[in-house]
Design a protein around this motif. Structure first.
Motif, PDB file in Angstrom:
ATOM      1  N   ILE A  62      67.099   1.564  48.914  1.00  0.00           N
ATOM      2  CA  ILE A  62      67.611   2.874  49.316  1.00  0.00           C
ATOM      3  C   ILE A  62      69.022   3.067  48.777  1.00  0.00           C
ATOM      4  O   ILE A  62      69.395   4.144  48.289  1.00  0.00           O
TER       5      ILE A  62
ATOM      6  N   ARG B  64      62.617  10.689  52.424  1.00  0.00           N
ATOM      7  CA  ARG B  64      63.673  11.407  53.130  1.00  0.00           C
ATOM      8  C   ARG B  64      64.837  11.752  52.205  1.00  0.00           C
ATOM      9  O   ARG B  64      65.636  12.638  52.514  1.00  0.00           O
TER      10      ARG B  64
ATOM     11  N   LEU C 188      59.348   1.682  53.214  1.00  0.00           N
ATOM     12  CA  LEU C 188      60.146   2.025  52.043  1.00  0.00           C
ATOM     13  C   LEU C 188      59.796   3.395  51.477  1.00  0.00           C
ATOM     14  O   LEU C 188      60.691   4.202  51.185  1.00  0.00           O
TER      15      LEU C 188
ATOM     16  N   GLU D 135      58.538   5.925  52.935  1.00  0.00           N
ATOM     17  CA  GLU D 135      58.962   6.999  53.830  1.00  0.00           C
ATOM     18  C   GLU D 135      60.475   7.190  53.792  1.00  0.00           C
ATOM     19  O   GLU D 135      60.971   8.325  53.870  1.00  0.00           O
ATOM     20  N   GLU D 136      61.229   6.073  53.676  1.00  0.00           N
ATOM     21  CA  GLU D 136      62.674   6.190  53.543  1.00  0.00           C
ATOM     22  C   GLU D 136      63.044   6.929  52.261  1.00  0.00           C
ATOM     23  O   GLU D 136      63.945   7.778  52.244  1.00  0.00           O
TER      24      GLU D 136
ATOM     25  N   ARG E 258      76.947   6.513  56.113  1.00  0.00           N
ATOM     26  CA  ARG E 258      75.532   6.213  55.869  1.00  0.00           C
ATOM     27  C   ARG E 258      75.200   4.780  56.255  1.00  0.00           C
ATOM     28  O   ARG E 258      74.156   4.501  56.849  1.00  0.00           O
TER      29      ARG E 258
ATOM     30  N   THR F 103      64.400  -3.049  51.853  1.00  0.00           N
ATOM     31  CA  THR F 103      64.340  -1.591  51.956  1.00  0.00           C
ATOM     32  C   THR F 103      65.718  -0.972  51.842  1.00  0.00           C
ATOM     33  O   THR F 103      65.937   0.003  51.105  1.00  0.00           O
ATOM     34  N   VAL F 104      66.694  -1.539  52.575  1.00  0.00           N
ATOM     35  CA  VAL F 104      68.060  -1.016  52.520  1.00  0.00           C
ATOM     36  C   VAL F 104      68.624  -1.136  51.113  1.00  0.00           C
ATOM     37  O   VAL F 104      69.297  -0.225  50.610  1.00  0.00           O
TER      38      VAL F 104
ATOM     39  N   THR G  30      64.716   0.745  60.122  1.00  0.00           N
ATOM     40  CA  THR G  30      64.280   1.267  58.838  1.00  0.00           C
ATOM     41  C   THR G  30      62.797   1.612  58.899  1.00  0.00           C
ATOM     42  O   THR G  30      61.993   0.889  59.483  1.00  0.00           O
ATOM     43  N   LEU G  31      62.465   2.743  58.272  1.00  0.00           N
ATOM     44  CA  LEU G  31      61.067   3.126  58.132  1.00  0.00           C
ATOM     45  C   LEU G  31      60.477   2.373  56.945  1.00  0.00           C
ATOM     46  O   LEU G  31      61.197   1.695  56.207  1.00  0.00           O
TER      47      LEU G  31
ATOM     48  N   ALA H 265      72.603   3.490  59.030  1.00  0.00           N
ATOM     49  CA  ALA H 265      71.509   2.573  58.695  1.00  0.00           C
ATOM     50  C   ALA H 265      71.530   1.341  59.576  1.00  0.00           C
ATOM     51  O   ALA H 265      70.487   0.821  59.971  1.00  0.00           O
TER      52      ALA H 265
END
Length: 379
Positions: free
Chosen positions: A283, A261, A255, A257-258, A243, A279-280, A252-253, A247
């Protein structure tokens, strides 16, 4: 190459002028000898200037020779031109030289050189009985040449300043690229640390525990259980590593939208741009929380809520605890708490906070991350 072409043209024109002067001398008494002598001085001065332009003169001699050569060209050019005839074209070389003097020399030297040309033109005009047009026109032409030289000097200064600014800009861009590379390396290091360091550390503890159970207690069943847990950790670590690689290799899309998913998510407030590293981090917290919920409460429904506030974002993941677990000690992740510890460390680097624990019969994970007032738009 351009400078060589210019000087070749000037010397060629000087040669043509010399032919005209020597083949068609003026009839003014003393004019022919004066023009021929002036042409010799003019030719010598032009040769010295060409050598100076080509950096063929020693440094001490160049500082003296260049002003002297310019003065020689201007004075002889003005004097020879006052005798009229074909020698009048010598004033062109004098005007060119005065431009170079103003552009290349200091103000004092330039004025001195210009004064020598004006005196030579006035002396020649008196000697050869020239009219007011020559006595005033030649000095006026020298003044025009000085103005053109000043414009040339200003243009050169602006060009040098522009070149310096361009070099500074390129240096800043190089430093920015270097800073971007260092930031990317730091991000990679954090990803490797979170994905591998914690997983391998927990895996080592489980293997050490299994060894102790066998050597100290002889409890094979418990040791097998510990080894099974270690195997699960290795498998999960491999999945998480994949993962992380995915990534790192993809953009990255936004936040929300991530998160969509991964799991159905409730969005509160107006979505705002969130930096990629933030964001990462969020996630990763969501993934860790979902994995923990599946392990500890497989039948419980997981609720994910993302709230955009004026100061940042707040991510809350909650699920019901198994019966009897609410009063027990706080639950820990499968690797002994390393997953949440890694997420907490990641948020601390972003000035965020992470809270995790049982609240009113539910296991709650809350991540708060401040955001600047203006955040650059994501790719």
């Amino acid at each position: 190459m351009l400078r060589a072409s210019i000087w070749t043209t000037r010397l060629a024109g000087l040669g043509v002028l010399g032919v005209l002067i020597f083949l068609h001398p003026v009839a003014v008494p003393g004019g022919a000898a004066t023009q021929q002598a002036a042409f010799a001085g003019l030719f010598l001065g032009e040769v010295l200037l060409a050598l100076a332009e080509a950096n063929r003169l020693p440094e001490p001699a160049d500082r003296i020779m260049r002003p002297a050569a310019l003065m020689l060209v201007i004075a002889t050019g003005c004097l020879g031109a006052t005798a009229s005839g074909d020698g009048s074209y010598m004033i062109i070389f004098a005007i060119t030289a005065i431009q170079a003097a103003v552009a290349d020399l200091g103000l004092t030297l330039a004025l001195t050189v210009a004064a020598s040309g004006m005196l030579a033109s006035e002396a020649g005009g008196i000697v050869f009985n020239q009219g007011v047009g020559t006595c005033l026109g030649f000095p006026l032409l020298l003044v025009v040449g000085m103005m053109l030289g000043r414009s040339r000097a200003d243009y050169r200064i602006r060009a040098e300043q522009a070149a310096a600014l361009l070099a500074q800009h390129e240096q800043l861009r190089a430093e920015q690229r270097r800073a971007d590379v260092l930031d990317e390396r730091a991000r990679l290091a954090r990803e490797i640390h979170d994905v591998l360091a914690h997983s391998l550390g927990a895996l080592g503890i489980q293997i050490q525990m299994a060894r102790a159970l066998i050597t100290d207690r002889g409890d094979t069943a418990a040791a097998l259980t510990a080894l099974e847990a270690a195997q699960r950790m290795a498998t999960e670590g491999l999945v998480e590593a994949r993962r992380a690689v995915h990534a790192l290799r993809s953009d990255t899309l936004p936040l929300h939208e991530e998160l969509a998913r991964l799991v159905p998510c409730e969005i509160v407030g107006e979505p705002r741009p969130v930096p990629p590293d933030a964001t990462v981090a969020l996630i990763r917290i969501t993934q860790e929380s979902l994995v923990n919920a599946a392990k500890h409460a497989p039948e419980a429904e997981v609720e994910v809520r993302l709230a955009y506030t004026d100061g940042g974002v707040r991510l809350v993941i909650a699920n019901d605890l198994p019966v009897g677990a609410a009063a027990a000690s706080p639950l820990r992740t499968i690797d002994g708490g390393y997953g949440l510890t890694g997420m907490r460390e990641r948020l601390e680097l972003l000035r965020g906070t992470l809270e995790a624990g049982p609240v009113a019969g539910r296991w709650l994970v809350a991540a708060d991350l401040p955001l600047p007032v203006s955040v650059p738009a994501q790719a």
